[in-house]
Structure formats: structure tokens, C-alpha cells
Design an enzyme around this catalytic site. Structure first.
Site, PDB file in Angstrom:
ATOM      1  N   ARG A 129       0.908  -1.234  -0.034  1.00  0.00           N
ATOM      2  CA  ARG A 129      -0.098   0.094  -0.083  1.00  0.00           C
ATOM      3  C   ARG A 129       1.038   1.236   0.007  1.00  0.00           C
ATOM      4  O   ARG A 129       2.036   1.232   0.712  1.00  0.00           O
ATOM      5  CB  ARG A 129      -1.058  -0.047   1.317  1.00  0.00           C
ATOM      6  CG  ARG A 129      -1.863   1.185   1.417  1.00  0.00           C
ATOM      7  CD  ARG A 129      -2.943   0.994   0.293  1.00  0.00           C
ATOM      8  NE  ARG A 129      -4.205   1.681   0.742  1.00  0.00           N
ATOM      9  CZ  ARG A 129      -5.188   1.765  -0.329  1.00  0.00           C
ATOM     10  NH1 ARG A 129      -5.203   1.323  -1.592  1.00  0.00           N
ATOM     11  NH2 ARG A 129      -6.341   2.627   0.377  1.00  0.00           N
ATOM     12  N   THR A 412      -8.638   0.497 -10.434  1.00  0.00           N
ATOM     13  CA  THR A 412      -8.136  -0.648  -9.692  1.00  0.00           C
ATOM     14  C   THR A 412      -8.130  -1.980 -10.623  1.00  0.00           C
ATOM     15  O   THR A 412      -9.039  -1.799 -11.358  1.00  0.00           O
ATOM     16  CB  THR A 412      -8.730  -0.978  -8.468  1.00  0.00           C
ATOM     17  OG1 THR A 412      -8.570   0.250  -7.572  1.00  0.00           O
ATOM     18  CG2 THR A 412      -8.027  -2.101  -7.531  1.00  0.00           C
ATOM     19  N   THR A 430      -3.625  -0.996  -7.732  1.00  0.00           N
ATOM     20  CA  THR A 430      -4.579  -0.060  -7.993  1.00  0.00           C
ATOM     21  C   THR A 430      -3.509   1.438  -8.041  1.00  0.00           C
ATOM     22  O   THR A 430      -2.620   1.510  -7.559  1.00  0.00           O
ATOM     23  CB  THR A 430      -5.586   0.373  -6.678  1.00  0.00           C
ATOM     24  OG1 THR A 430      -6.362   1.365  -6.971  1.00  0.00           O
ATOM     25  CG2 THR A 430      -4.836   0.681  -5.342  1.00  0.00           C
ATOM     26  N   SER A 478     -10.355  -0.864   0.495  1.00  0.00           N
ATOM     27  CA  SER A 478     -11.461  -1.919   0.518  1.00  0.00           C
ATOM     28  C   SER A 478     -10.892  -3.240  -0.200  1.00  0.00           C
ATOM     29  O   SER A 478     -11.673  -3.819  -0.616  1.00  0.00           O
ATOM     30  CB  SER A 478     -12.576  -1.617  -0.128  1.00  0.00           C
ATOM     31  OG  SER A 478     -13.238  -0.190   0.665  1.00  0.00           O
ATOM     32  N   GLY A 499     -13.131  -1.983  -7.925  1.00  0.00           N
ATOM     33  CA  GLY A 499     -14.454  -1.295  -7.716  1.00  0.00           C
ATOM     34  C   GLY A 499     -14.745  -0.337  -6.305  1.00  0.00           C
ATOM     35  O   GLY A 499     -15.557  -0.166  -5.758  1.00  0.00           O
TER      36      GLY A 499
HETATM   37  N1  GLY Z   1      -8.489   2.849  -3.725  1.00  0.00           N
HETATM   38  C1  GLY Z   1      -9.124   1.732  -3.597  1.00  0.00           C
HETATM   39  C2  GLY Z   1      -9.001   0.994  -2.523  1.00  0.00           C
HETATM   40  O1  GLY Z   1      -7.661   0.808  -1.912  1.00  0.00           O
HETATM   41  O2  GLY Z   1     -10.022   0.169  -1.960  1.00  0.00           O
END
Ligand code: GLY
Length: 593
Positions: A129, A412, A430, A478, A499
Site C-alpha cells: 500500500r 483498480t 491500484t 477496500s 471497484g
Molecule cells: N483505492 C481503492 C482501494 O484501495 O480500496
């Protein structure tokens, strides 16, 4: 391997035309029936001739890739054919996706990876991340008067750009699970970037919708012609700058993005006057993290996903745990949809309040406590909706955090792979919204992932929000890369979807479709979408769900019919075959040998 039987669920021209019409409909707000309508995807035999969405999942024996573009899937399959592992194939697929599906993911972004090591029977989860710059503070998205700025005013600015994590994460995971040399994995992407690829309907339509002015100069020059028109459908697009970046990463690894000219380019492109944007030190300090998986039992299976900073694994687990004692029938039905929506409302209420980067805030493990969830599930009334769910008080709660104000979008992609050794990869990757921050550097787009933080650091009662911005913190996600294991501990399914904050709904839908309703992965991916993020009951616009809408309204649900573009990529592992499912709402395919 004695015999290679190659099968491709290639989308035929009709499917591309339907897909293009569907996208035009989405873009212009025109109602166009989705190819994945619930009625079409019922357990009756699907139509055979309309492409990936409506085909039965043909069996593949040895190895399989499901990815969002045929060129990415083929690059990954080549690595598998060359003797590589799912990990090797994954890196090749991600690099090609960066080129051919630049709106969704790439080396300027981040992701979460589940990797199943078949020999060791071990599931590892990797956190790639993005992080906030070290100097970022809770006021990052506030105006001078203390009110949050609007999402559109943040997305295309340096405020939104997090430190990219996908390459460090893939490098770390490749050191553990890869067999082929790292540089070999970049060969297909380098060749395609240098020689060019045909612009797909989806890329063309999203560029048309976005418009040239949304991009920085490098992005405009790459994606649009001199008149500001996006490159046409099928036009061959070359990206020599990205070919050079790929060559650098092939040679020097992730260090190519944190040292030298590319790193300096990232820092420059991310700059924003008056904002603490990312620095060379931020790039150099980035660390990919191995975290424990989150697993929950459901109907004799173990459903495993990604823990914080993603809310995906915990929210899927919490929803399914609350449904475990309920009979959802053996096919989609209104009573089951009601129960699923109610469980999702309860799970999202907890998610929104408590889940964030667990290295910065205490995320209560008690959120998945079976007794706690049994109490929550007991509030579900089969005869009427609860309306809006309140967050619960999990057993190990410390300080009560504040209400969250965050918005997540849908740029994503999902890659699912099983190799001949039985290893598997599920990567959700993403750059956040379509084309990320729309700032391109060295041939790739930088993410806008920091807009996944709550813009307001405290709620109306003055309580700190768990998902507030802090220096070095990872925004809540998410993303829900998922693996399912049977009662014997053998891999049963690999899946995930893009999504934004609806990812959790898509994954729950696919799991219930396969486990409760006995659908194959293609049917599960195509099935009309339903769910609730603790707001209205959302039923996919264009899907044949009017009867369900009426039944749910009669139970008191406020029903919304939004367009929902899931991108579920699923592999079902059976004792003798692999079955693939590629979401008909996008351009992906399932291929294998
Ligand atoms: N940016 C979409 C997610 O990380 O859920």
C-alpha cells in the site's frame, strides 16, 4: 508437462461492441443492459456465443491466468510456460497492465497480494500500500477554515499522491516465491511498450470521458493527439519512456524508483505549492510489509483475505460470519439478498468506524469475535430492514474513534493466477481513481491513493477518526484479494475485484454465488450485482433485478440502481481442472493450458 492444451475465453467482436456500448452508456448516463444481467447468469445454461461473460467456464488442466487485458494474461502465461511460478507470472502481468490498462494500475501505485505456496501449504499476504509522506499531517485535506476540501479538488493534485509501493512489494514477494530471473519478467512489457499495443475500447472511452485537460503535460502528450483527441480505438500506442523505466527496474529492482532520475522525476511531478508532498527520503524509506492473513470459516470453507490497512479481508469475513447460520437457498432470491444486505450494513458500519492502518491505530481484533458477530447478526430481522446500521462495541475496544469521511474510487485491477505446481496469486492493484492523479512521469501515472484517507481528521464530536492522515501511514483500502480453502486445507478458489469501496460487495456476491448457489466462476462473475455499504440497497443498473427491487422495497429498503463496474477475476480449483471467470463488465480474459 506431456501435453499443452491451450484454451482462451477470448472476447469476440460482439462482446467488444457490447462492452463499448455499455461503457458509452455509463459515460453518458444512457441505460444499456449489462451483459452480466442476473437473468442471463442464472443457473440455466448460459448463452454460448456472446463472449467471456456468457460462456460456461471451460476446464483448464494445468495453469491459469485471469487478468484485465489479453496482452497481460498472455505475458503471464508465457512465464508459466517458461517454467515460472505464479509469482513470476504475476510480475509480468502487472507490468503489461501498467502499459495497456494505465487507467487502473501500475508502478506508480500500490496493492495487496495473497500468495499460496503449495509445497509449504502456507498463505502469505503482502502489503504494498502507498504511504503518506512523512511530513503529511491530519490537515492535509482541510481548507484554512478547517472544513474538508472536495474530492475533485484533491484528486489531480500533489496532495493526493502517496509513496508508490507495488514494485517494492513485488520485489519482496519475488525474492521468496519467484523462480525466474527478475529481469526476464519485464521482457514482454518492454517489448510491447517499445513496439506498441492497440488502444482498447475501455481505454479510449475513459480517456474521452476524462479529457486532455485533466492530465499533466506528459500525460496529455502521451494519451492525446495535437488536437486534444484521445488516441483512437485500435491505434497503436508506443510508450518508449515506460520501456526505459521498465528496463531500469529490470536491472536495478525497486531501487530504480527511489534513486536516480526516475525518483527525481516522481518528486518533481508530485510537487504542489504549500503542500508537504513526497520526497526522495519518502521514496527510499518505503517498506513493503508481510502481514498475517485474515481468515474466517464459512460453510466448511476457510475464506482468507488481506488485513489492515485494507478493510477488505475483515469486512468480507465479518459479513460472511453473520450469514453463516442463515439459509440463503440454492439460487438468488429476495429473502437471501435481504439478509446479505443487512449483514453488509452491519459490517460496513464497523469498517467505517474502526478500520484503518493498524500500525497507527488500534483496530479491534474483536470485530471478528464469533460471539460479538453472533450478537450483531441477531439484530437482523428477516421481515424488515434495519435501515442504517450503527457500529457495534467490539469486546476489546479501547478508545472510540470518530465517524469517517472518506471517498474511494475505482481505478483498480485484479490478477488471479494458479501455476502448475499449485501455487496461487491473488493481487488487487491500484492507482486509486481512473488514471490516478493524472500526473504522468517516466511513462507511468502516479496514484491518488491518499484520497482514501478521511478528509476530516476528527468527527463532529471532536473524536479522532481512525483513518485520518498521518505521516507515513497507509490509507484504508477496500481491496479484497481472496483465497478460499476447503475443509482439507486445499485451495478451492482465487478471486478479487476492482471497484473502490464496493469491492467488498463484489467479492461477497461472488463467494455466495459459488458456495451457496453452486455457480461456476464465470456465472458468479457475471451475476447481477447487489449489496449495501450501509446506505441504500444497491442493485446493478441494467441487470434484470426489478422483481428483487420490488421485494426489497417491500421490506423497507431504499433501493438504488447505480451502474457498478466490478472486475471479478476468479479461478476455481477442482481436483482435476481449473475453471476461470472473467468479469464481462471489463476487458479481462481467463486463459491457461
Ligand atoms: N483505492 C481503492 C482501494 O484501495 O480500496
Amino acid at each position: 508437462m506431456s501435453q499443452k492444451t491451450s484454451a482462451v475465453y477470448a472476447r469476440n467482436p460482439l462482446t467488444f461492441i457490447l462492452g463499448a456500448l455499455f461503457l458509452v452508456g455509463l459515460t453518458l448516463g444512457i441505460h444499456v443492459p449489462a451483459t452480466g444481467a442476473l437473468a442471463q447468469a442464472s443457473r440455466a445454461a448460459p448463452e454460448a456465443a456472446t463472449g467471456a461473460g456468457d460462456r460456461p467456464a471451460a476446464p483448464i488442466r494445468t495453469q491459469m491466468v485471469v487478468a484485465a487485458h489479453p496482452l497481460a494474461a498472455r505475458a503471464a502465461r508465457q512465464m508459466l510456460r517458461d517454467g515460472g511460478t505464479a509469482m513470476d507470472a504475476l510480475v509480468a502481468a502487472q507490468m503489461v497492465l501498467n502499459l495497456v490498462e494505465p487507467q487502473s494500475s501500475g508502478i506508480g501505485g500500490g496493492g495487496f497480494l495473497l500468495y499460496w505456496d503449495a509445497a509449504e501449504k502456507r498463505l502469505a499476504t503482502y502489503d504494498g500500500r502507498e504511504t503518506a509522506p512523512a511530513a503529511a499531517g491530519p490537515d492535509r485535506f482541510l481548507r484554512n477554515d478547517g472544513t474538508p476540501i472536495r474530492w475533485p479538488d484533491a484528486v489531480g493534485t500533489g496532495r493526493s499522491i502517496g509513496v508508490p509501493g507495488i514494485v517494492p512489494m513485488l520485489e519482496l514477494a519475488h525474492q521468496v516465491h519467484g523462480d525466474l530471473a527478475w529481469d526476464k519478467l519485464f521482457a514482454p512489457a518492454i517489448k510491447l511498450a517499445a513496439e506498441g499495443f492497440g488502444v482498447s475500447p475501455r481505454l479510449n472511452l475513459l480517456l474521452t470521458a476524462m479529457g486532455a485537460d485533466a492530465f499533466n503535460e506528459e500525460g496529455r502528450d502521451y494519451f492525446f493527439d495535437d488536437d486534444g483527441e484521445p488516441h483512437a480505438l485500435g491505434e497503436v500506442l508506443r510508450n518508449p519512456a515506460l520501456a526505459i523505466s521498465f528496463k531500469q527496474i529490470a536491472e536495478f529492482g525497486a531501487a530504480a524508483l527511489s534513486h536516480g532520475p526516475i525518483a527525481k522525476g516522481i518528486v518533481t511531478a508530485a510537487r504542489e505549492p504549500g503542500v508537504a508532498t513526497l520526497t526522495l527520503d519518502d521514496l527510499r524509506d518505503y517498506t513493503a510489509i508481510v502481514r498475517p492473513p485474515v481468515c474466517a470459516p464459512y460453510r466448511g470453507f476457510s475464506i482468507c483475505g488481506m488485513g489492515p490497512p485494507s478493510s477488505g479481508g475483515m469486512t468480507v469475513a465479518s459479513t460472511l460470519t453473520m450469514l453463516a447460520d442463515r439459509d440463503l437457498g440454492d439460487a438468488p432470491n429476495a429473502a437471501a439478498l435481504h439478509l446479505i444486505l443487512e449483514a453488509e450494513k452491519l459490517a460496513y458500519a464497523d469498517r467505517n468506524r474502526y478500520m484503518a492502518d493498524s500500525d497507527y491505530v488500534a483496530v479491534p481484533a474483536g470485530l471478528l469475535d464469533p460471539e460479538y458477530l453472533a450478537g450483531r447478526a441477531g439484530t437482523i430481522d428477516s421481515g424488515q430492514t434495519m435501515g442504517r446500521a450503527e457500529p457495534g462495541i467490539p469486546p476489546d475496544l479501547g478508545m472510540m474513534p470518530g465517524n469517517d469521511v472518506s471517498s474511494e474510487n475505482a481505478g483498480t485491477s485484479q490478477i488471479s493466477i494458479v501455476d502448475r505446481f499449485g501455487n496461487a496469486a491473488s493481487l488487487t492493484t491500484t492507482i486509486e481513481s481512473a488514471f490516478g492523479s493524472r500526473r504522468m512521469v517516466a511513462g507511468f501515472l502516479l496514484n491518488n491513493e491518499l484520497t482514501d484517507f478521511s478528509f476530516a481528521p476528527v468527527d463532529d464530536l471532536g473524536r479522532p477518526v481512525a483513518n485520518r492522515v498521518e505521516g507515513g501511514k497507509r490509507p484504508r483500502s477496500s481491496m479484497a484479494p481472496t483465497m478460499v480453502f476447503d475443509a482439507g486445507g486445499d485451495l478451492w478458489a482465487v478471486l478479487g475485484s476492482p471497484g473502490g469501496s464496493r469491492i467488498i460487495l463484489y467479492v461477497v456476491k461472488a463467494l455466495v454465488a459459488m458456495i451457496d448457489w453452486g455457480m461456476d466462476p464465470q456465472e458468479a462473475a457475471a451475476l447481477g450485482i447487489f449489496g449495501s455499504r450501509n446506505g441504500p440497497a444497491e442493485l446493478e443498473r441494467g441487470a434484470d433485478m426489478d422483481a428483487f427491487a420490488a421485494d426489497l422495497a417491500a421490506l423497507g429498503h431504499e433501493v438504488a440502481r447505480p451502474s457498478m463496474t466490478s472486475g471479478l477475476h476468479i479461478i476455481r480449483v477442482t481436483p482435476d481442472t481449473l475453471l476461470g471467470g472473467a468479469d464481462p463488465r471489463r476487458e479481462g480474459i481467463a486463459i491457461g493450458d
